[in-house]
Design a protein around this motif. Structure first.
Motif, PDB file in Angstrom:
ATOM      1  N   UNK A  44       0.829  -1.203   0.000  1.00 36.49           N
ATOM      2  CA  UNK A  44       0.000   0.000   0.000  1.00 36.49           C
ATOM      3  C   UNK A  44       0.863   1.252   0.000  1.00 36.49           C
ATOM      4  N   UNK A  45       0.266   2.359  -0.395  1.00 39.73           N
ATOM      5  CA  UNK A  45       1.001   3.613  -0.569  1.00 39.73           C
ATOM      6  C   UNK A  45       1.681   4.099   0.711  1.00 39.73           C
ATOM      7  N   UNK A  46       1.187   3.722   1.862  1.00 40.16           N
ATOM      8  CA  UNK A  46       1.754   4.181   3.128  1.00 40.16           C
ATOM      9  C   UNK A  46       2.954   3.364   3.580  1.00 40.16           C
ATOM     10  N   UNK A  69      -7.490   0.535  -1.900  1.00 45.47           N
ATOM     11  CA  UNK A  69      -7.666   0.281  -0.464  1.00 45.47           C
ATOM     12  C   UNK A  69      -8.968   0.907   0.013  1.00 45.47           C
ATOM     13  N   UNK A  70      -9.293   2.078  -0.501  1.00 46.55           N
ATOM     14  CA  UNK A  70     -10.587   2.693  -0.160  1.00 46.55           C
ATOM     15  C   UNK A  70     -11.731   1.765  -0.541  1.00 46.55           C
ATOM     16  N   UNK A  82      -7.513   4.119   8.068  1.00 44.37           N
ATOM     17  CA  UNK A  82      -7.452   5.176   7.056  1.00 44.37           C
ATOM     18  C   UNK A  82      -6.129   5.934   7.099  1.00 44.37           C
ATOM     19  N   UNK A  83      -5.369   5.761   8.186  1.00 36.12           N
ATOM     20  CA  UNK A  83      -4.106   6.485   8.371  1.00 36.12           C
ATOM     21  C   UNK A  83      -3.086   5.519   8.970  1.00 36.12           C
ATOM     22  N   UNK A  84      -1.811   5.650   8.544  1.00 31.40           N
ATOM     23  CA  UNK A  84      -0.788   4.776   9.111  1.00 31.40           C
ATOM     24  C   UNK A  84      -0.070   5.461  10.276  1.00 31.40           C
ATOM     25  N   UNK A  91      -4.679   4.831   0.854  1.00 24.48           N
ATOM     26  CA  UNK A  91      -5.672   4.841  -0.218  1.00 24.48           C
ATOM     27  C   UNK A  91      -5.400   3.828  -1.326  1.00 24.48           C
ATOM     28  N   UNK A  92      -4.132   3.648  -1.694  1.00 29.71           N
ATOM     29  CA  UNK A  92      -3.788   2.999  -2.955  1.00 29.71           C
ATOM     30  C   UNK A  92      -2.985   1.719  -2.768  1.00 29.71           C
TER      31      UNK A  92
END
Length: 103
Positions: A44-46, A69-70, A82-84, A91-92
């Motif tokens: 994931x993007x995070x 991911x959304x 929703x936040x790392x 999101x992605x």
């Protein structure tokens, strides 16, 4: 002809207990021995640590699934955060891929 892909899935873990490089090297060796042409994975993007790890080992971004991911959070698993821990919104999906030698 499209090269076959070795797909390796591992559940997310908040703590990595073993060095990742030997695992990737072993997977590359097995995949090459099977005549497979590439390795790919999904993160994931995070996951900045994983993105750094894979790029340093020759993986390149093959695709970015914006909003994946959304969609999973909305349709399948609402408990996906929703936040790392770094404050990055999740999101992605990012798909790093490595082409193996001889393919």
């Amino acid at each position: 002809m499209k090269a076959p892909t070795f797909r390796w899935w591992s559940p997310s873990s908040p703590a990595i207990t073993a060095p990742g490089w030997p695992v990737i090297a072993a997977v590359e060796e097995v995949a090459s021995g099977l005549g497979l042409g590439r390795l790919s994975l999904i993160t994931t993007n995070d996951n900045v640590d994983a993105l750094r790890f894979y790029q340093r080992r020759g993986f390149r971004f093959a695709a970015i699934r914006a909003g994946a991911v959304d969609d999973s959070r909305a349709d399948l698993k609402p408990e996906i955060p929703t936040m790392d821990n770094y404050g990055i919104p999740i999101h992605d999906e990012i798909i790093p891929e490595k082409h193996l030698l001889g393919s």
